[in-house]
Design an enzyme around this catalytic site. Structure first.
Site, short mmCIF file in Angstrom:
data_model
loop_
_atom_site.label_atom_id
_atom_site.label_comp_id
_atom_site.label_asym_id
_atom_site.label_seq_id
_atom_site.Cartn_x
_atom_site.Cartn_y
_atom_site.Cartn_z
N LYS A 48 4.51 0.20 9.61
CA LYS A 48 4.63 1.55 9.08
C LYS A 48 4.06 2.57 10.06
CE LYS A 48 3.29 -0.07 5.02
NZ LYS A 48 2.44 -0.13 3.85
N GLU B 260 0.88 -1.17 0.00
CA GLU B 260 0.00 0.00 0.00
C GLU B 260 0.92 1.22 0.00
OE1 GLU B 260 -2.67 0.26 3.36
OE2 GLU B 260 -3.51 2.14 2.61
N ARG C 169 5.23 -13.08 9.46
CA ARG C 169 5.91 -11.81 9.22
C ARG C 169 7.33 -11.88 9.74
NH1 ARG C 169 1.95 -7.77 8.56
NH2 ARG C 169 3.39 -6.06 8.83
#
Ligand code: ATP
Ligand code: MG
Length: 550
Positions: free
Chosen positions: A273, A37, A263
């Site tokens: 983020k 994104e 992850r």
């Protein structure tokens, strides 16, 4: 085109095994994608995803695309998208075709949503975001159905069309899937598919004022693009039933297979983020490219070679186990790569003046130094030598400690690549007692570094010419957080940055371009920054392992 070389080795992880089995069963070529994104800069967690997606495609003759999952115009920007493209290339990957955008398919997605509405599988709701949250229920309690859930399909279809036309303000309506408010999976409790947002989108401009939610958009983007294997992180496992529901009810041309993996988490730093943005916004670091950040930009400025990051991702592997990887592993990969690739140089971080009293004032000579001790092909360079030199403060002791083998009164030491000197005396600052100058004599027979009579000189130190060396700002970096599993800014390491204003480096480094990495002999690896300073990439050895965490 994928730049990673195809390899013929057996699959190394469970995802590669699944892809290989699918390929054996059904043929065709795998299609994967890296779907960021564009709402921030990439971090090393993204590198893991890229190594996997580009790696799988590259190894199997498949394709990997770069696709921006750009469904939230409020948080996304062109700046982030451009930086992401640049970071992907920097890491060594190339994507098939032009970068794609989930927003390229907004028209198709709208069409699919309208089909759902007409078939009674979605409805326009008037509850506010807060009311939707409140009626969603919990893991143990079912949700409550919206009073608008039974709205006739024709009415929902008309309202949805008017939402698109911009007739309503933000938040007045949403489109929700009509699934099951009592489902054990919260993602299936009539999730929102579209919201109204009168915002300019970085890619579609003002073409839209309704935007699909991430869940609705990303599964459809994968399906529309013919992605065969949607590789994503474990938190999307609970969303898979929703994705399957969507695929079953809209019947797009292809059905991607979603496989989740864990992850990457790194000790002593944060990865999301949102938390990285907080560090930037609150001024704890000097922007997204601060060399202490786990962002690819930060690592680039720090001097981490892309090959080392890829090697690290490979060593971490792909599993479904949640874990936190030691920073030491990443640093080992960086060290291994730089040991091979970084030219050697002389840099003195904390200079102490050394005067060779019996060397003529104003005279200079040059000594040849190897650019890489194990790679003769890397060639040599000239080091200017004169009467006044700088050595590292730590390399002299007025009263040598036991085991100290470097310079001390009456002792000899080898100046790397130059000659052997003997300390005859030293001067101190009367106020502080600190040593200010070391006086030496030199052995002219030892030019090149070896004693003519074969006597042993155990210590070798680095040095630079006082007259010819360049002053340099050197930044030493340490762990950003004090603790392996940090919470907020209160866990930051107050000593994560030390700036040395008056280091000295050999004159050849004056021409080093930004991004060039060197091993300062005996000191560590350093990378030239845009401002001509040198950032310490990594120490020569793992010093952290021996230090307490606090
Ligand atoms: P963040 O939490 O940092 O915002 P994200 O998952 O929201 O991360 P995206 O831009 O959506 O960020 O991520 C793009 C791709 O990278 C996704 O497929 C995502 O699963 C993957 N990814 C993100 N973080 C990690 C990580 N720490 N380890 C492995 N893959 C990751
Ligand atoms: Mg995200």
């Amino acid at each position: 085109m994928n730049t990673r070389p195809a390899t013929a080795t057996a699959p190394t992880d469970f995802i590669r095994r699944i892809v290989a089995a699918d390929l054996a069963a059904a043929g065709g070529r795998p299609v994967t994608r890296f779907p960021p994104e564009p709402n921030g800069y990439l971090h090393i967690g993204h590198a893991k995803s890229m190594c996997l997606n580009f790696g799988v495609a590259g190894e199997t003759g498949g394709l990997c695309r770069l696709r921006f999952d750009d469904t939230n115009p409020l948080k996304e920007s062109r700046e982030f998208a451009e930086a992401i493209e640049d970071d992907v290339r920097w890491l060594g990957f190339g994507w098939e075709g032009a970068p794609r955008h989930a927003s390229d398919y907004f028209e198709e997605m709208y069409g699919y949503a309208l089909e759902l509405v007409r078939a009674g599988f979605a409805y326009v709701d008037e509850l506010s975001a807060e009311e939707i949250r409140e009626t969603r229920g919990t893991l143990t309690l079912p949700g409550r159905e919206s009073p608008w859930r039974e709205r006739p399909a024709t009415e929902s279809a008309e309202l949805f069309a008017r939402m698109r036309k911009g007739e309503f303000p933000d938040g007045a309506y949403v489109l929700r899937a009509r699934i099951d408010m009592a489902s054990g999976n919260l993602n299936l409790r009539d999730p929102v598919l579209y919201r109204i947002r009168h915002a300019v989108h970085p890619h579609t401009g003002d073409a839209w004022c309704i935007y699909p939610t991430y869940d609705f958009a990303q599964v459809l983007a994968d399906a529309i693009e013919g992605v065969t294997h949607s590789l994503c992180t474990l938190e999307f496992e609970d969303h898979r039933p929703l994705y399957e529901w969507i695929l079953e009810h809209v019947r797009p041309p292809a059905r991607p297979r979603q496989i989740e993996f864990s992850r990457l988490n790194l000790e002593h730093t944060v990865m999301s983020k949102r938390r990285l943005a907080q560090l930037v916004e609150e001024g704890h670091v000097d922007g997204w490219s601060d060399p202490r950040m786990p962002t690819l930009r930060g690592m680039r400025r720090r001097g981490y070679p892309p090959a080392a990051i890829r090697d690290f991702c490979e060593r971490v592997g792909v599993t479904r186990k949640a874990s936190r990887t030691e920073m030491g592993l990443l640093e080992r990969c960086v060290r291994d790569e730089l040991d091979r690739s970084a030219p050697r140089a002389m840099g003195v971080l904390r200079p102490l003046r050394l005067v060779v009293d019996d060397y003529p004032a104003g005279a200079f000579e040059e000594f040849d130094a190897l650019n890489h001790p194990r790679d003769p092909g890397a060639g040599t360079r000239k080091l200017p030598f004169g009467r006044e030199l700088f050595i590292e403060r730590d390399d002299f002791m007025a009263e040598p400690a036991p085991g100290f083998r470097r310079l001390a009164p009456g002792r000899e030491v080898r100046l790397r690549y130059a000659c052997i000197v003997r300390c005859e005396s030293f001067e101190t600052d009367p106020a502080t007692g600190a040593v200010t100058v070391v006086h030496c004599s030199f052995d002219p027979e030892s030019r090149g570094g070896r004693a003519a009579d074969g006597r042993k000189v155990p210590g070798t130190i680095h040095w630079v010419s006082a007259a010819r060396a360049r002053p340099a700002v050197v930044r030493l970096y340490d762990r950003l957080f004090r603790v392996p599993d940090p919470g907020g800014p209160e866990d930051l390491n107050p000593a994560s940055l030390e700036v040395i204003e008056d280091a000295r480096v050999e004159p050849s480094l004056a021409a080093a371009p930004p991004g060039a990495c060197f091993q300062f002999e005996r000191i560590g690896y350093f990378c030239r920054d845009e401002d001509h300073g040198f950032n310490r990439t990594v120490t020569l050895r793992d010093g952290w392992a021996r230090r307490p965490a606090g």
